[in-house]
Write a protein that holds these residues in place. Structure first.
Motif, PDB file in Angstrom:
ATOM      1  N   MET A 216      23.162  70.360  60.255  1.00  7.18           N
ATOM      2  CA  MET A 216      22.203  70.267  59.185  1.00  7.18           C
ATOM      3  C   MET A 216      21.533  71.622  59.008  1.00  7.18           C
ATOM      4  SD  MET A 216      18.574  68.253  58.868  1.00  7.18           S
ATOM      5  CE  MET A 216      18.063  68.949  60.398  1.00  7.18           C
ATOM      6  N   ILE A 217      21.244  71.932  57.777  1.00  7.91           N
ATOM      7  CA  ILE A 217      20.455  73.112  57.454  1.00  7.91           C
ATOM      8  C   ILE A 217      19.092  72.609  57.008  1.00  7.91           C
ATOM      9  CG2 ILE A 217      20.206  75.066  55.881  1.00  7.91           C
ATOM     10  CD1 ILE A 217      23.269  75.033  55.718  1.00  7.91           C
ATOM     11  N   GLN A 218      18.061  73.296  57.460  1.00  5.62           N
ATOM     12  CA  GLN A 218      16.713  72.923  57.060  1.00  5.62           C
ATOM     13  C   GLN A 218      16.076  74.116  56.369  1.00  5.62           C
ATOM     14  OE1 GLN A 218      13.275  72.433  59.901  1.00  5.62           O
ATOM     15  NE2 GLN A 218      13.914  70.307  59.570  1.00  5.62           N
ATOM     16  N   ILE A 219      15.472  73.867  55.222  1.00  4.06           N
ATOM     17  CA  ILE A 219      14.802  74.926  54.469  1.00  4.06           C
ATOM     18  C   ILE A 219      13.346  74.552  54.298  1.00  4.06           C
ATOM     19  CG2 ILE A 219      14.699  76.140  52.261  1.00  4.06           C
ATOM     20  CD1 ILE A 219      17.752  75.739  52.102  1.00  4.06           C
TER      21      ILE A 219
ATOM     22  N   ASP B  87      29.635  80.530  56.033  1.00  2.00           N
ATOM     23  CA  ASP B  87      30.473  79.691  56.884  1.00  2.00           C
ATOM     24  C   ASP B  87      29.649  78.631  57.604  1.00  2.00           C
ATOM     25  OD1 ASP B  87      29.277  81.775  58.378  1.00  2.00           O
ATOM     26  OD2 ASP B  87      30.836  81.704  59.913  1.00  2.00           O
ATOM     27  N   ARG B  88      28.432  78.980  57.995  1.00  4.60           N
ATOM     28  CA  ARG B  88      27.570  77.996  58.664  1.00  4.60           C
ATOM     29  C   ARG B  88      27.080  76.934  57.692  1.00  4.60           C
ATOM     30  NH1 ARG B  88      23.369  80.401  62.788  1.00  4.60           N
ATOM     31  NH2 ARG B  88      23.435  78.255  63.531  1.00  4.60           N
ATOM     32  N   VAL B  89      26.806  77.329  56.465  1.00  4.43           N
ATOM     33  CA  VAL B  89      26.383  76.352  55.453  1.00  4.43           C
ATOM     34  C   VAL B  89      27.510  75.356  55.200  1.00  4.43           C
ATOM     35  CG1 VAL B  89      25.756  76.019  53.031  1.00  4.43           C
ATOM     36  CG2 VAL B  89      24.745  77.899  54.326  1.00  4.43           C
ATOM     37  N   LEU B  90      28.703  75.864  54.968  1.00  2.00           N
ATOM     38  CA  LEU B  90      29.829  75.011  54.624  1.00  2.00           C
ATOM     39  C   LEU B  90      30.310  74.162  55.800  1.00  2.00           C
ATOM     40  CD1 LEU B  90      31.744  77.495  52.337  1.00  2.00           C
ATOM     41  CD2 LEU B  90      30.309  75.565  51.649  1.00  2.00           C
TER      42      LEU B  90
ATOM     43  N   GLU C  42      22.854  72.419  64.868  1.00  2.51           N
ATOM     44  CA  GLU C  42      24.255  72.126  65.170  1.00  2.51           C
ATOM     45  C   GLU C  42      24.545  70.638  65.106  1.00  2.51           C
ATOM     46  OE1 GLU C  42      26.447  74.528  65.228  1.00  2.51           O
ATOM     47  OE2 GLU C  42      24.803  75.954  65.021  1.00  2.51           O
ATOM     48  N   THR C  43      24.795  70.175  63.914  1.00  3.61           N
ATOM     49  CA  THR C  43      25.226  68.788  63.697  1.00  3.61           C
ATOM     50  C   THR C  43      26.451  68.821  62.805  1.00  3.61           C
ATOM     51  OG1 THR C  43      23.760  68.582  61.794  1.00  3.61           O
ATOM     52  CG2 THR C  43      22.907  67.822  63.917  1.00  3.61           C
ATOM     53  N   SER C  44      27.331  69.798  63.061  1.00  3.32           N
ATOM     54  CA  SER C  44      28.485  69.986  62.183  1.00  3.32           C
ATOM     55  C   SER C  44      29.446  68.816  62.253  1.00  3.32           C
ATOM     56  CB  SER C  44      29.206  71.281  62.532  1.00  3.32           C
ATOM     57  OG  SER C  44      29.705  71.230  63.843  1.00  3.32           O
ATOM     58  N   ARG C  45      30.152  68.631  61.170  1.00  4.77           N
ATOM     59  CA  ARG C  45      31.133  67.556  61.096  1.00  4.77           C
ATOM     60  C   ARG C  45      32.364  67.921  61.913  1.00  4.77           C
ATOM     61  NH1 ARG C  45      30.666  68.620  55.259  1.00  4.77           N
ATOM     62  NH2 ARG C  45      31.415  70.721  55.067  1.00  4.77           N
ATOM     63  N   ALA C  46      33.048  66.916  62.364  1.00  3.54           N
ATOM     64  CA  ALA C  46      34.256  67.139  63.160  1.00  3.54           C
ATOM     65  C   ALA C  46      35.367  67.691  62.252  1.00  3.54           C
ATOM     66  CB  ALA C  46      34.714  65.840  63.802  1.00  3.54           C
ATOM     67  N   ARG C  47      36.113  68.630  62.796  1.00  2.88           N
ATOM     68  CA  ARG C  47      37.241  69.184  62.055  1.00  2.88           C
ATOM     69  C   ARG C  47      38.535  68.695  62.674  1.00  2.88           C
ATOM     70  NH1 ARG C  47      36.136  74.839  59.521  1.00  2.88           N
ATOM     71  NH2 ARG C  47      34.003  74.546  58.978  1.00  2.88           N
ATOM     72  N   GLY C  48      39.532  68.535  61.878  1.00  7.17           N
ATOM     73  CA  GLY C  48      40.775  68.066  62.453  1.00  7.17           C
ATOM     74  C   GLY C  48      41.903  68.210  61.606  1.00  7.17           C
TER      75      GLY C  48
END
Length: 119
Positions: free
Chosen positions: A1-4, A48-51, A113-119
């Motif tokens: 998550m991004i927080q602004i 890259d971190r946003v996406l 750091e709550t990024s989605r899983a990549r696969g």
């Protein structure tokens, strides 16, 4: 998550704002849509971190969540700055509540750091 974290509400010149906004920042009584529009840009972001994240959370200076949106992309603006593109999650239960992930940095943009899983 991004927080602004939004600063104080102030006018801006739409001709000089890549999003064409007339105001930036937070004011009491804003709608979720207004808060998202104010918060989604224009920032020096790490693309890259946003996406790599699923959502953006917009908070006010008191740490109250004022808008939540899913992230669908970014738009390049001026001088190395970008705006987040997304879908507003109107009525999200976090809106109006204190954020559970406060960031203490002076920087208004925080990455969690709550990024989605990549696969």
């Amino acid at each position: 998550m991004i927080q602004i974290r939004l600063g104080h509400y102030e006018p801006c010149d739409p001709a000089e704002d890549c999003l064409g906004r007339t105001h930036i920042g937070y004011r009491e009584g804003m709608t979720e849509a207004e808060a998202f529009e104010a918060g989604r840009g224009v920032w020096k972001l790490k693309a890259d971190r946003v996406l790599d994240q699923d959502e953006v959370q917009i908070i006010n200076l008191d740490g109250t969540v004022v808008a939540v949106a899913t992230i669908t992309g970014i738009t390049k603006c001026e001088e190395g700055r970008q705006a987040i593109e997304g879908t507003l999650l109107t009525g999200d239960p976090r809106v109006g509540q204190p954020t559970t992930t406060p960031h203490l940095s002076r920087n208004p943009v925080g990455y969690f750091e709550t990024s989605r899983a990549r696969g």
